[in-house]
Motif scaffolding. Sequence first.
Motif, PDB file in Angstrom:
ATOM      1  N   GLN A 342       0.834  -1.193   0.000  1.00  0.00           N
ATOM      2  CA  GLN A 342       0.000   0.000   0.000  1.00  0.00           C
ATOM      3  C   GLN A 342       0.872   1.247   0.000  1.00  0.00           C
ATOM      4  O   GLN A 342       2.052   1.219   0.354  1.00  0.00           O
ATOM      5  N   GLY A 343       0.273   2.343  -0.420  1.00  0.00           N
ATOM      6  CA  GLY A 343       0.964   3.626  -0.433  1.00  0.00           C
ATOM      7  C   GLY A 343      -0.034   4.744  -0.283  1.00  0.00           C
ATOM      8  O   GLY A 343      -1.254   4.539  -0.418  1.00  0.00           O
ATOM      9  N   GLU A 344       0.474   5.912  -0.007  1.00  0.00           N
ATOM     10  CA  GLU A 344      -0.371   7.092   0.168  1.00  0.00           C
ATOM     11  C   GLU A 344       0.258   8.290  -0.530  1.00  0.00           C
ATOM     12  O   GLU A 344       1.484   8.406  -0.607  1.00  0.00           O
ATOM     13  N   ILE A 345      -0.587   9.163  -1.007  1.00  0.00           N
ATOM     14  CA  ILE A 345      -0.166  10.475  -1.506  1.00  0.00           C
ATOM     15  C   ILE A 345      -0.964  11.516  -0.732  1.00  0.00           C
ATOM     16  O   ILE A 345      -2.183  11.376  -0.587  1.00  0.00           O
ATOM     17  N   LEU A 360     -10.797  18.065  -8.829  1.00  0.00           N
ATOM     18  CA  LEU A 360      -9.898  18.115  -9.977  1.00  0.00           C
ATOM     19  C   LEU A 360      -8.742  17.133  -9.806  1.00  0.00           C
ATOM     20  O   LEU A 360      -8.387  16.402 -10.746  1.00  0.00           O
ATOM     21  N   ALA A 361      -8.152  17.080  -8.608  1.00  0.00           N
ATOM     22  CA  ALA A 361      -7.024  16.174  -8.372  1.00  0.00           C
ATOM     23  C   ALA A 361      -7.438  14.720  -8.580  1.00  0.00           C
ATOM     24  O   ALA A 361      -6.697  13.925  -9.179  1.00  0.00           O
ATOM     25  N   ALA A 363      -9.968  13.613 -10.446  1.00  0.00           N
ATOM     26  CA  ALA A 363     -10.274  13.368 -11.862  1.00  0.00           C
ATOM     27  C   ALA A 363      -8.993  13.183 -12.676  1.00  0.00           C
ATOM     28  O   ALA A 363      -8.934  12.320 -13.569  1.00  0.00           O
ATOM     29  N   GLN A 364      -7.960  13.986 -12.390  1.00  0.00           N
ATOM     30  CA  GLN A 364      -6.707  13.877 -13.128  1.00  0.00           C
ATOM     31  C   GLN A 364      -6.060  12.505 -12.924  1.00  0.00           C
ATOM     32  O   GLN A 364      -5.618  11.856 -13.871  1.00  0.00           O
ATOM     33  N   LEU A 365      -5.999  12.044 -11.652  1.00  0.00           N
ATOM     34  CA  LEU A 365      -5.339  10.773 -11.378  1.00  0.00           C
ATOM     35  C   LEU A 365      -6.147   9.598 -11.927  1.00  0.00           C
ATOM     36  O   LEU A 365      -5.584   8.671 -12.523  1.00  0.00           O
ATOM     37  N   ARG A 366      -7.464   9.627 -11.755  1.00  0.00           N
ATOM     38  CA  ARG A 366      -8.282   8.520 -12.266  1.00  0.00           C
ATOM     39  C   ARG A 366      -8.136   8.395 -13.785  1.00  0.00           C
ATOM     40  O   ARG A 366      -8.051   7.272 -14.319  1.00  0.00           O
ATOM     41  N   ARG A 367      -8.130   9.510 -14.481  1.00  0.00           N
ATOM     42  CA  ARG A 367      -7.996   9.470 -15.946  1.00  0.00           C
ATOM     43  C   ARG A 367      -6.671   8.825 -16.343  1.00  0.00           C
ATOM     44  O   ARG A 367      -6.629   7.972 -17.236  1.00  0.00           O
ATOM     45  N   GLN A 368      -5.604   9.192 -15.639  1.00  0.00           N
ATOM     46  CA  GLN A 368      -4.296   8.644 -15.987  1.00  0.00           C
ATOM     47  C   GLN A 368      -4.223   7.151 -15.688  1.00  0.00           C
ATOM     48  O   GLN A 368      -3.650   6.367 -16.457  1.00  0.00           O
ATOM     49  N   LEU A 369      -4.820   6.736 -14.588  1.00  0.00           N
ATOM     50  CA  LEU A 369      -4.814   5.321 -14.223  1.00  0.00           C
ATOM     51  C   LEU A 369      -5.612   4.490 -15.222  1.00  0.00           C
ATOM     52  O   LEU A 369      -5.229   3.361 -15.567  1.00  0.00           O
ATOM     53  N   GLU A 370      -6.713   5.026 -15.680  1.00  0.00           N
ATOM     54  CA  GLU A 370      -7.524   4.306 -16.666  1.00  0.00           C
ATOM     55  C   GLU A 370      -6.816   4.208 -18.005  1.00  0.00           C
ATOM     56  O   GLU A 370      -6.851   3.165 -18.677  1.00  0.00           O
ATOM     57  N   LYS A 417       3.780   2.572  -9.817  1.00  0.00           N
ATOM     58  CA  LYS A 417       3.209   3.114 -11.051  1.00  0.00           C
ATOM     59  C   LYS A 417       2.086   4.102 -10.764  1.00  0.00           C
ATOM     60  O   LYS A 417       1.873   5.047 -11.531  1.00  0.00           O
ATOM     61  N   VAL A 418       1.352   3.887  -9.674  1.00  0.00           N
ATOM     62  CA  VAL A 418       0.339   4.876  -9.286  1.00  0.00           C
ATOM     63  C   VAL A 418       1.018   6.194  -8.955  1.00  0.00           C
ATOM     64  O   VAL A 418       0.539   7.278  -9.335  1.00  0.00           O
ATOM     65  N   GLY A 419       2.147   6.111  -8.255  1.00  0.00           N
ATOM     66  CA  GLY A 419       2.910   7.324  -7.975  1.00  0.00           C
ATOM     67  C   GLY A 419       3.372   8.013  -9.247  1.00  0.00           C
ATOM     68  O   GLY A 419       3.315   9.247  -9.361  1.00  0.00           O
ATOM     69  N   GLU A 420       3.820   7.221 -10.211  1.00  0.00           N
ATOM     70  CA  GLU A 420       4.251   7.801 -11.490  1.00  0.00           C
ATOM     71  C   GLU A 420       3.086   8.449 -12.223  1.00  0.00           C
ATOM     72  O   GLU A 420       3.234   9.505 -12.853  1.00  0.00           O
ATOM     73  N   ALA A 421       1.899   7.835 -12.146  1.00  0.00           N
ATOM     74  CA  ALA A 421       0.714   8.408 -12.797  1.00  0.00           C
ATOM     75  C   ALA A 421       0.344   9.738 -12.160  1.00  0.00           C
ATOM     76  O   ALA A 421      -0.093  10.671 -12.854  1.00  0.00           O
ATOM     77  N   TRP A 422       0.517   9.821 -10.858  1.00  0.00           N
ATOM     78  CA  TRP A 422       0.222  11.082 -10.170  1.00  0.00           C
ATOM     79  C   TRP A 422       1.217  12.165 -10.589  1.00  0.00           C
ATOM     80  O   TRP A 422       0.840  13.299 -10.871  1.00  0.00           O
TER      81      TRP A 422
END
Length: 633
Positions: A342-345, A360-361, A363-370, A417-422
């Motif tokens: 697990q991780g946190e931002i 907004l934050a 929406a930006q991350l969800r779009r990148q993850l998808e 990779k989630v961190g990279e997407a953020w």
Amino acid sequence: MSSRRAVRIASCSGAATDPGDIMYTQAVSGPVDAITGDYLAEANLAVYADLYKAGKHPGYVPNALDGIRKSLRVIAEKKIKVVINGGALNPQGLAMETIKEIKSLDLAGTLKVAWVQGDNLLDDVCEILKPDAQGQLPHLDAANSNIQYADSTSTFLNDPQKKIVSANAYLGYRAIKAGLEAGADIIVCGRVSDASPVIAVAAWWHGWSDSEFDALAGALIAGHLIECNHYVTGANFAGFDEYKTEDLVDLASPIAEIDSHGECVITRHESLPRGIVTEETVKCQFLYELQGNIYLNSDVKADISMAATRQVGNNRVHVSGIKGHPPPPTTKLAVFYKGGYQGEIHMHAVGYATPRKYELAEAQLRRQLEETGLMEEIEELDFQRIGVPEDNPRNQLRATTYLRIFVQASRAETIKKVGEAWVYNLIQHFAGATFPLDWRLISDPVPYLGYFPATVSQGRIKEEMCLVVHHQDSSPSDQTTTQTVRVGPPRLTEPLTSRLNYDPVDPRDLSSFGPTDLAPAGDVLLARSGDKGGNINVGFTPRARLNDEETWQWLRAFMTRARLIEMMGPEEWKDWYHVERVEFPAVRAVHFVVYGYLGRGVTSSKRLDSLGKAFAEYLRAVHVPVPRRFLRE
């Protein structure tokens, strides 16, 4: 039934973090017959498991050894019995270290040491967790048809990557009592139930049989009241705001005086300067981590429906009204497994239009993850908005809140990779966004432990007391042998029945209490909450100044199941949760369990308040219609 005086049992710990100084302080600050300590939270054993296997941890709680080391001379001098569960995964190891300390102080022959084992069922856990003929898993809540489990509760059973690391049954008092009867002065346990050391000392002292259920149940509740140490002397106390801050610093630990009938007085050493023992501190701890009107233990079921408290002196509260019944044929089995990573931002927003910023934050991350296909690898993704900015703030900190982005996945690489997407969209951040400059919050994924609260037949457990016998002979070296006593399961058990769950019968009309004002519930109510696996409990009782029949009639009429759901609000309540409610009229308390609120619970919960301790304080902050005459000017 014994006619001996009440036994004085002092607590020295409620968690592994409690320092050894507390054991010493309890021993030297006044008369006590025994000292008990509860060093094990749900996850201690699992956290130690891999390190212990790799030889990087002793397997027991270091602070427990520190307390013994500091206290040995006074324990020997005052003939105090010590029973602690600080042995964790390695009770024998802590027992042997204790013997080394005894020899180094030239106390050999004056103190006998024993340990209790049998709780570790790791070798058998896969067999134990097999479903029955109806496909039912041995989950702690399996018998309750109203309960729905959180997602992924049992998927670990079919995932070879999610290896079980610990499986420990909650043992009772019988092996501890056998050790005391054999002359042991210090008994080291692994995973016994939190109150079992207290029950054992009282049963040994008074000579109770294992069928004196009322007395055993009373000792169980006495143990429950002191097991969390300072929680009954002013810590984690909702009514703290009625005391001076200096009165809540360096609190004394509690003592339970248990008489021959199992009734007790909760108190503390009067020689110590601080610590609060009132009906309110005792009631709040009484309400902590309950599951309703029946409190379960491996040795006895305590019916606490008519539990009563009474102030009988300065820092002295008498507890009575507990009825006992035979225990269930099963006991709790805490199973922990490697859940993944697990991780946190954390992103901070300041002031104006904060909700839109967090929208907004997300929406930006969800779009990148998808777009990158990562959503298929993520097991848990949650966007938690922490705090509300102050209106017309006086400084920047008062206008600052944060967004906690929480993620769990099977592989560490997914978390990275989630961190990279953020980071990919970082420079497109909302107005005034700030965030930690230490990227390790997300780039270094943390392994987490999953939790499964199971049950196991008590007949399957090989519970033993092992007494170390010291032999002095003419040879230069001393020799020891071990005397082992195996205790079987309880001779008499009875199946569990459905828990009580009811709204008030014939409550008073709320309008009869007069006009109301909207005010925080905490203005008139105290409360305590805690975790029960994936569930959460919370109990309410009036503040001290309102502890009368009139307030009680309002509380029981007002705090219904529907009211609790309303107070939780639509953002906290989920339709798949289940609520149970009972009343404790003799202590003027209403108690609830919310099933499912903590997800998989403990180490695997996504909630910031993963142990549920703050749930009560959230509800006390909610504004509700309170009779005007209950409110202070």
